[in-house]
Design a protein around this motif. Structure first.
Motif, PDB file in Angstrom:
ATOM      1  N   PRO A 101       1.031  -1.571   0.249  1.00 52.79           N
ATOM      2  CA  PRO A 101       0.359  -0.107  -0.251  1.00 52.79           C
ATOM      3  C   PRO A 101       0.900   0.864  -0.015  1.00 52.79           C
ATOM      4  O   PRO A 101       2.251   1.138   0.484  1.00 52.79           O
ATOM      5  N   PHE A 129      -7.992  -5.190   2.051  1.00 55.62           N
ATOM      6  CA  PHE A 129      -6.764  -4.589   2.425  1.00 55.62           C
ATOM      7  C   PHE A 129      -6.850  -5.093   3.690  1.00 55.62           C
ATOM      8  O   PHE A 129      -7.922  -4.966   4.937  1.00 55.62           O
ATOM      9  N   CYS A 148     -10.779  -2.571   0.359  1.00 55.88           N
ATOM     10  CA  CYS A 148      -9.261  -1.251   0.098  1.00 55.88           C
ATOM     11  C   CYS A 148     -10.391   0.154  -0.649  1.00 55.88           C
ATOM     12  O   CYS A 148     -11.216  -0.197  -1.561  1.00 55.88           O
ATOM     13  N   CYS A 149     -10.279   0.766   0.088  1.00 54.98           N
ATOM     14  CA  CYS A 149      -8.435   0.810   0.567  1.00 54.98           C
ATOM     15  C   CYS A 149      -8.767   1.519   2.069  1.00 54.98           C
ATOM     16  O   CYS A 149      -8.011   2.460   2.893  1.00 54.98           O
ATOM     17  N   LEU A 168      -1.754  -5.459   1.123  1.00 54.25           N
ATOM     18  CA  LEU A 168      -3.610  -5.380   0.083  1.00 54.25           C
ATOM     19  C   LEU A 168      -3.041  -6.915  -0.379  1.00 54.25           C
ATOM     20  O   LEU A 168      -1.863  -7.945  -0.107  1.00 54.25           O
TER      21      LEU A 168
END
Length: 353
Positions: A101, A129, A148-149, A168
């Protein structure tokens, strides 16, 4: 050769680079195979040789090349490329490993923290996430997963320091045929909404001051105890190991005047001690006689008190000093009159005049 004849590991790094590896020592011992690939389809296939090989003990064990499309065909051949030993068609998009990320932010509100990152431009719905955190008192990570996110979590103790990390992960089987997660983003440390360099830095300035003062007092106390021990060391040493007196000094006259003749030294010292004793006892005899005279007057009894005791041995002697000695050391069975009574004296008794 044929499809799936050997096992390969296929990774598509964020749809940017492809990495294909195989177990060369088990599959092709003592043989350096060659690798070819193409992203074309049908008659438009153009085979490209690998330009960046991965080696295992100087033998080709993989290839790294650029991702150029969604469909990939690979071929492994012998060293000169004439005979094919393995080939495979695959969807490159099903082997994606996302990047870590980017631009991770933390928003704190009381005991709740919200963590978020930049949303990828393509296929963000395929990503999850993942947040992991633990305090300095925890052994294992606590894990939370969200779309996400962005992700929120509550229940954080403002008095504790926490470590955070995020990554991720691609969904399986909707987006990937292999479960691939990104590498963890850089670990960060937080305490009550404040970013720290590490959880070892969560000591408040007040705590540091207390530690410094405590250390200083401990040092001063140790110095004071050391000074007391040094001052009392001589006394303790005398108690534990008392000094043995040297006989040379108390008996100097024994060695200097009598050349160590003990009998001669004793005889002389007996005479000196006797004279000293008589000289010391004479004032006491006079004082006692005066006291007895006063007692006689108070009781209305007549008679001289200068002679309270009379010893026949001392009266018959012409030597004055012998008489004094006789008074001090009476002869056996000597009778002494006192206030109308006759007292029998023996050689263990003495009289003070």
């Amino acid at each position: 050769g044929g499809e799936d004849a050997i096992n390969t590991t296929i990774i598509n790094f964020n749809n940017e680079k492809m990495q294909i590896t195989w177990a060369t020592r088990e599959l092709f011992p003592n043989e350096n195979v060659s690798f070819f690939y193409t992203f074309g389809e049908g008659k438009n296939k153009v085979w490209k040789p690998c330009t960046t090989y991965l080696l295992d003990q100087d033998y080709n064990s993989g290839c790294l090349f650029k991702t150029e499309g969604p469909t990939l065909t690979i071929s492994i051949r012998n060293s000169n490329g004439s005979d094919e030993v393995f080939y495979k068609n695959l969807k490159a998009d099903f082997y994606i490993k996302p990047n870590p990320p980017e631009n991770v932010t933390f928003f704190w509100k009381e005991d709740t923290v919200t963590v978020s990152c930049n949303k990828p431009e393509k296929n963000a719905w395929c990503l999850r996430f993942e947040l992991q955190y633990k305090s300095k008192f925890d052994k294992d990570w606590q894990s939370r997963t969200s779309k996400c996110c962005s992700i929120g979590e509550q229940g954080f103790d403002p008095r504790k320091c926490y470590s955070f990390r995020v990554r991720l992960r691609r969904l399986v089987p909707h987006c990937n045929v292999v479960t691939y997660s990104s590498d963890w983003a850089a670990e960060t440390f937080w305490m009550n909404g404040t970013l720290l360099d590490s959880c070892d830095d969560d000591i408040t300035p007040q705590s540091k001051t207390v530690i410094i003062l405590s250390s200083s007092l401990a040092v001063l106390l140790m110095m004071l105890i050391l000074l007391i021990l040094l001052c009392k060391w001589q006394r303790v040493q005398m108690l534990v190991l008392p000094a043995i007196p040297d006989p040379k000094y108390p008996f100097a006259d024994l060695f200097n005047d009598h050349n160590g003749n003990l009998q001669e030294w004793l005889d002389r010292n007996d005479h000196v001690m006797l004279q000293t004793k008589l000289e010391y006892e004479e004032p006491e005899s006079i004082t006692e006689a005066e006291s007895q005279q006063e007692d006689g007057k108070n009781s209305d009894k007549q008679g001289p008190l200068e002679k309270i005791f009379t010893f026949s041995g001392a009266a018959e002697s012409n030597d004055g000093k012998a008489a004094e000695i006789a008074c001090l050391i009476p002869a056996p069975d000597t009778t002494a009159p006192f206030a109308g009574f006759h007292i029998i004296m023996n050689d263990d008794m003495y009289v003070m005049l």
